[in-house]
Design a protein around this motif. Structure first.
Motif, PDB file in Angstrom:
ATOM      1  N   SER A 191      -0.080   9.957  28.705  1.00 26.64           N
ATOM      2  CA  SER A 191       1.002   9.128  28.062  1.00 26.64           C
ATOM      3  C   SER A 191       2.111   9.983  27.710  1.00 26.64           C
ATOM      4  O   SER A 191       3.366   9.485  27.550  1.00 26.64           O
ATOM      5  CB  SER A 191       0.605   8.145  27.128  1.00 26.64           C
ATOM      6  OG  SER A 191       0.125   8.961  26.067  1.00 26.64           O
ATOM      7  N   SER A 192       1.868  11.091  27.088  1.00 32.95           N
ATOM      8  CA  SER A 192       2.797  11.986  26.453  1.00 32.95           C
ATOM      9  C   SER A 192       3.581  12.684  27.519  1.00 32.95           C
ATOM     10  O   SER A 192       5.065  12.857  27.201  1.00 32.95           O
ATOM     11  CB  SER A 192       2.282  13.243  25.715  1.00 32.95           C
ATOM     12  OG  SER A 192       1.698  14.102  26.623  1.00 32.95           O
ATOM     13  N   ASN A 193       3.441  12.495  28.731  1.00 35.03           N
ATOM     14  CA  ASN A 193       4.269  13.018  29.680  1.00 35.03           C
ATOM     15  C   ASN A 193       4.761  11.999  30.599  1.00 35.03           C
ATOM     16  O   ASN A 193       5.795  12.129  31.462  1.00 35.03           O
ATOM     17  CB  ASN A 193       3.478  14.172  30.749  1.00 35.03           C
ATOM     18  CG  ASN A 193       3.301  15.332  30.164  1.00 35.03           C
ATOM     19  OD1 ASN A 193       4.087  15.964  29.243  1.00 35.03           O
ATOM     20  ND2 ASN A 193       2.272  16.270  30.815  1.00 35.03           N
ATOM     21  N   CYS A 194       4.448  10.699  30.482  1.00 37.83           N
ATOM     22  CA  CYS A 194       4.685   9.515  31.248  1.00 37.83           C
ATOM     23  C   CYS A 194       4.631   8.411  30.598  1.00 37.83           C
ATOM     24  O   CYS A 194       4.000   7.736  30.306  1.00 37.83           O
ATOM     25  CB  CYS A 194       3.814   9.183  32.479  1.00 37.83           C
ATOM     26  SG  CYS A 194       4.439   8.106  33.464  1.00 37.83           S
ATOM     27  N   VAL A 195       5.935   8.064  29.593  1.00 44.80           N
ATOM     28  CA  VAL A 195       6.054   7.087  28.776  1.00 44.80           C
ATOM     29  C   VAL A 195       6.969   5.899  29.350  1.00 44.80           C
ATOM     30  O   VAL A 195       8.144   6.306  29.976  1.00 44.80           O
ATOM     31  CB  VAL A 195       6.962   7.671  27.366  1.00 44.80           C
ATOM     32  CG1 VAL A 195       6.770   6.472  26.398  1.00 44.80           C
ATOM     33  CG2 VAL A 195       6.113   8.822  26.802  1.00 44.80           C
ATOM     34  N   VAL A 196       6.345   4.899  29.462  1.00 40.79           N
ATOM     35  CA  VAL A 196       6.912   3.656  29.828  1.00 40.79           C
ATOM     36  C   VAL A 196       7.898   3.058  29.003  1.00 40.79           C
ATOM     37  O   VAL A 196       7.652   3.138  27.948  1.00 40.79           O
ATOM     38  CB  VAL A 196       5.794   2.459  30.142  1.00 40.79           C
ATOM     39  CG1 VAL A 196       6.502   1.384  30.780  1.00 40.79           C
ATOM     40  CG2 VAL A 196       4.906   2.872  31.177  1.00 40.79           C
ATOM     41  N   PRO A 197       9.135   3.117  29.525  1.00 47.53           N
ATOM     42  CA  PRO A 197      10.217   2.470  28.255  1.00 47.53           C
ATOM     43  C   PRO A 197       9.846   1.276  27.667  1.00 47.53           C
ATOM     44  O   PRO A 197       9.283   0.383  28.391  1.00 47.53           O
ATOM     45  CB  PRO A 197      11.342   2.470  29.228  1.00 47.53           C
ATOM     46  CG  PRO A 197      11.138   3.150  30.512  1.00 47.53           C
ATOM     47  CD  PRO A 197       9.586   2.917  30.689  1.00 47.53           C
ATOM     48  N   ILE A 198      10.310   1.037  26.317  1.00 47.85           N
ATOM     49  CA  ILE A 198       9.829  -0.249  25.732  1.00 47.85           C
ATOM     50  C   ILE A 198      10.857  -1.301  25.963  1.00 47.85           C
ATOM     51  O   ILE A 198      10.180  -2.539  26.759  1.00 47.85           O
ATOM     52  CB  ILE A 198       9.949  -0.071  24.212  1.00 47.85           C
ATOM     53  CG1 ILE A 198       8.663   0.820  23.639  1.00 47.85           C
ATOM     54  CG2 ILE A 198      10.004  -1.466  23.521  1.00 47.85           C
ATOM     55  CD1 ILE A 198       9.010   1.153  22.219  1.00 47.85           C
ATOM     56  N   ASN A 199      12.102  -1.066  26.280  1.00 47.86           N
ATOM     57  CA  ASN A 199      13.177  -1.883  26.677  1.00 47.86           C
ATOM     58  C   ASN A 199      13.377  -1.782  28.124  1.00 47.86           C
ATOM     59  O   ASN A 199      14.180  -1.054  28.533  1.00 47.86           O
ATOM     60  CB  ASN A 199      14.596  -1.515  25.638  1.00 47.86           C
ATOM     61  CG  ASN A 199      15.631  -2.408  26.297  1.00 47.86           C
ATOM     62  OD1 ASN A 199      15.376  -3.527  26.866  1.00 47.86           O
ATOM     63  ND2 ASN A 199      16.701  -2.142  26.008  1.00 47.86           N
ATOM     64  N   ASP A 200      12.634  -2.773  28.887  1.00 49.23           N
ATOM     65  CA  ASP A 200      12.798  -2.674  30.489  1.00 49.23           C
ATOM     66  C   ASP A 200      13.726  -3.819  30.670  1.00 49.23           C
ATOM     67  O   ASP A 200      13.721  -4.567  31.811  1.00 49.23           O
ATOM     68  CB  ASP A 200      11.488  -2.756  31.108  1.00 49.23           C
ATOM     69  CG  ASP A 200      10.557  -3.865  30.466  1.00 49.23           C
ATOM     70  OD1 ASP A 200      10.901  -4.478  29.589  1.00 49.23           O
ATOM     71  OD2 ASP A 200       9.531  -4.131  31.424  1.00 49.23           O
ATOM     72  N   ILE A 201      14.458  -4.406  29.755  1.00 56.35           N
ATOM     73  CA  ILE A 201      15.309  -5.824  30.004  1.00 56.35           C
ATOM     74  C   ILE A 201      16.491  -5.394  29.974  1.00 56.35           C
ATOM     75  O   ILE A 201      17.159  -4.948  28.923  1.00 56.35           O
ATOM     76  CB  ILE A 201      14.991  -6.801  29.012  1.00 56.35           C
ATOM     77  CG1 ILE A 201      13.545  -7.314  29.048  1.00 56.35           C
ATOM     78  CG2 ILE A 201      15.971  -7.836  29.464  1.00 56.35           C
ATOM     79  CD1 ILE A 201      13.227  -8.314  27.890  1.00 56.35           C
ATOM     80  N   ARG A 202      17.342  -5.192  31.161  1.00 53.00           N
ATOM     81  CA  ARG A 202      18.749  -4.596  31.337  1.00 53.00           C
ATOM     82  C   ARG A 202      19.664  -5.420  32.278  1.00 53.00           C
ATOM     83  O   ARG A 202      19.026  -6.014  33.156  1.00 53.00           O
ATOM     84  CB  ARG A 202      18.692  -3.194  31.639  1.00 53.00           C
ATOM     85  CG  ARG A 202      18.136  -2.220  30.709  1.00 53.00           C
ATOM     86  CD  ARG A 202      18.201  -0.935  31.089  1.00 53.00           C
ATOM     87  NE  ARG A 202      17.941  -0.020  29.949  1.00 53.00           N
ATOM     88  CZ  ARG A 202      18.058   1.413  29.738  1.00 53.00           C
ATOM     89  NH1 ARG A 202      18.524   1.928  30.995  1.00 53.00           N
ATOM     90  NH2 ARG A 202      17.842   2.167  28.898  1.00 53.00           N
ATOM     91  N   GLY A 203      20.806  -5.341  32.060  1.00 52.26           N
ATOM     92  CA  GLY A 203      21.679  -5.917  33.271  1.00 52.26           C
ATOM     93  C   GLY A 203      21.523  -7.379  33.108  1.00 52.26           C
ATOM     94  O   GLY A 203      21.373  -8.166  32.215  1.00 52.26           O
ATOM     95  N   VAL A 204      21.324  -7.789  34.574  1.00 47.67           N
ATOM     96  CA  VAL A 204      21.582  -9.453  34.924  1.00 47.67           C
ATOM     97  C   VAL A 204      20.039 -10.020  34.086  1.00 47.67           C
ATOM     98  O   VAL A 204      20.322 -10.890  33.670  1.00 47.67           O
ATOM     99  CB  VAL A 204      21.484  -9.655  36.274  1.00 47.67           C
ATOM    100  CG1 VAL A 204      21.589 -11.018  36.689  1.00 47.67           C
ATOM    101  CG2 VAL A 204      22.745  -8.800  36.916  1.00 47.67           C
ATOM    102  N   GLU A 205      19.041  -9.138  34.237  1.00 48.46           N
ATOM    103  CA  GLU A 205      17.851  -9.795  33.735  1.00 48.46           C
ATOM    104  C   GLU A 205      17.980 -10.078  32.320  1.00 48.46           C
ATOM    105  O   GLU A 205      17.284 -11.098  31.886  1.00 48.46           O
ATOM    106  CB  GLU A 205      16.730  -8.706  33.719  1.00 48.46           C
ATOM    107  CG  GLU A 205      16.459  -8.154  35.232  1.00 48.46           C
ATOM    108  CD  GLU A 205      15.475  -7.147  35.300  1.00 48.46           C
ATOM    109  OE1 GLU A 205      14.703  -6.646  34.292  1.00 48.46           O
ATOM    110  OE2 GLU A 205      15.055  -6.774  36.213  1.00 48.46           O
ATOM    111  N   SER A 206      18.887  -9.611  31.510  1.00 46.84           N
ATOM    112  CA  SER A 206      19.014  -9.736  30.176  1.00 46.84           C
ATOM    113  C   SER A 206      19.434 -11.293  29.819  1.00 46.84           C
ATOM    114  O   SER A 206      19.378 -12.000  28.931  1.00 46.84           O
ATOM    115  CB  SER A 206      19.645  -8.840  29.206  1.00 46.84           C
ATOM    116  OG  SER A 206      20.947  -8.865  29.852  1.00 46.84           O
ATOM    117  N   MET A 207      20.251 -11.695  30.752  1.00 47.68           N
ATOM    118  CA  MET A 207      20.743 -13.137  30.845  1.00 47.68           C
ATOM    119  C   MET A 207      20.056 -14.189  30.705  1.00 47.68           C
ATOM    120  O   MET A 207      20.231 -15.403  30.344  1.00 47.68           O
ATOM    121  CB  MET A 207      21.943 -12.977  31.574  1.00 47.68           C
ATOM    122  CG  MET A 207      23.066 -12.242  31.912  1.00 47.68           C
ATOM    123  SD  MET A 207      24.092 -12.197  33.248  1.00 47.68           S
ATOM    124  CE  MET A 207      25.025 -13.920  33.058  1.00 47.68           C
TER     125      MET A 207
END
Length: 312
Positions: free
Chosen positions: A101-117
Motif C-alpha cells: 500500500s505504501s507504493n500504491c495508495v488509492v486516493p481518498i477523494n475520488d469524487i471530482r468534476g461532474v460526479e460531485s454534482m
C-alpha cells in the motif's frame, strides 16, 4: 490508441487579477485545487500517451521481453529493466513491492468534476472525512480486517448514514465507495461497489444514533488493549491524561445481537445523555463524537489510555 488529447476542452476561467499582469507561473498558482489537480492529471496522461506511442519505446520493450523469455528470467528482472528504461526512481515496479500500500495508495477523494454534482451539499466533504478516518485507523493498526464499522450521520431529517461496504479493507475505502443507508440498515445509495453492509454490526450504531441525535459519528473498536479493559470489572482507570480527556465513560454488558428493542434501550440507557465513550463487556468500545474529528479524538485517547492501563 485513439488520440484523446485533441478533444475540445472548454477554456479554463481566467483568474481575477485586479488588472495586474501575471505571468503563466503566477496564473497557475491562482487555480483552484480541483482544477490544478485535473490539469496535472491531464499532463501526466499526455506523458504516458507520448511514451506508449513512441516507436523506440515499443521496440525496446519488445527486445527486453524477448531477452527475458529466452534467458528464462523471472518477473522481477523484467520489471526492474522496465522501471530502469522508464526512469522510475527507486525501482517502484519491483515485484517485491508493487502490491504494498505504501507504493500504491488509492486516493481518498475520488469524487471530482461532474460526479460531485450528484451529491447533496456537504455530503462530499463528509464522505472524504469519513474515508480519511478509515485510513487513519488502518495506519494505526486498529482494524480487524473487513470487520467493525465507522458510521457518520449524513442527514438529520431523513436519518441517513454513511458506512463502509462489507468486504473492503479499511485502506481501500474511498469517498465514493461509502454506502448510504437508513436507520434500519437498508441501502439507500450503493456507492461505487457491489458490496452490501454488515447489518448486524450497524444495529449497535443505529441504537446509539436513534437515542442520541447529537452524535454524528461512531467508531467501534476492539483492539487487544481495549478488549482487555472492557473485560475488567473496574473498567477504565484514571491513570493518564488520555483517560481523563475523554470524560466519563459508560459500561454495557454486551450480550450479542441488538435486534431486540429491549437490548437497544439498554444500550441507550447505559450510554446516557452526555457520555461519548462506552465500553462493551468483552467486546471493545464505541467512541462517539458530535463531529468526525471528535469521534477520532475520542478513539485515539481511548486506545492510548487502555494501552497505558494494560502495561502499568
Amino acid at each position: 490508441m485513439a488520440d484523446t488529447s485533441q478533444a475540445e476542452q472548454p477554456p479554463p476561467a481566467e483568474p481575477q487579477t485586479n488588472g495586474i499582469d501575471l505571468d503563466e507561473e503566477d496564473k497557475n498558482k491562482l487555480r483552484p485545487a480541483d482544477i490544478d489537480a485535473d490539469m496535472r492529471e491531464m499532463e501526466r496522461r499526455k506523458r504516458v500517451e507520448m511514451i506508449m506511442n513512441s516507436r523506440l519505446f515499443r521496440e525496446e520493450l519488445e527486445r527486453i521481453i524477448e531477452v527475458q523469455m529466452k534467458d528464462g528470467g523471472g518477473p522481477a528482472g523484467l520489471l526492474q529493466q522496465i522501471s530502469d528504461m522508464m526512469g522510475v526512481q527507486g525501482g517502484r515496479l519491483h515485484s517485491g513491492h508493487m502490491f504494498k500500500s505504501s507504493n500504491c495508495v488509492v486516493p481518498i477523494n475520488d469524487i471530482r468534476g461532474v460526479e460531485s454534482m450528484g451529491y447533496a451539499k456537504g455530503e462530499k466533504i463528509l464522505r472524504c472525512k469519513l474515508a480519511a478516518v478509515y485510513r487513519l485507523m488502518d495506519l494505526y493498526g486498529w482494524t480487524q480486517g473487513i470487520y467493525n464499522q465507522i458510521s457518520a450521520r449524513l442527514n438529520q431529517d431523513q436519518e441517513h448514514f454513511l458506512v463502509n461496504p462489507f468486504g473492503m479493507l479499511y485502506h481501500e475505502i474511498t469517498a465514493s465507495s461509502l454506502v448510504k443507508i437508513d436507520m434500519q440498515g437498508s441501502v439507500v445509495e450503493q456507492g461505487t461497489t457491489n458490496f452490501g453492509i454488515n447489518v448486524a454490526g450497524f444495529m449497535l450504531h443505529s441504537a446509539i444514533h436513534a437515542a442520541r441525535p447529537d452524535i454524528k459519528c461512531i467508531i467501534h473498536i476492539h483492539t487487544p488493549s481495549v478488549l482487555a479493559v472492557s473485560s475488567l470489572k473496574c473498567g477504565l482507570l484514571p491513570l493518564c491524561q488520555e483517560a481523563i480527556v475523554i470524560g466519563e465513560v459508560s459500561q454495557h454488558p454486551y450480550l450479542g445481537g441488538l435486534f431486540e428493542p429491549e437490548e437497544r434501550e439498554k444500550i441507550a440507557r447505559n450510554l446516557g445523555p452526555m457520555n461519548k465513550v462506552m465500553f462493551l463487556a468483552n467486546h471493545g468500545a464505541v467512541c462517539c463524537g458530535e463531529t468526525v474529528e471528535e469521534a477520532f479524538f475520542n478513539v485515539y485517547n481511548t486506545v492510548l489510555a487502555c494501552e497505558t492501563q494494560v502495561i502499568s
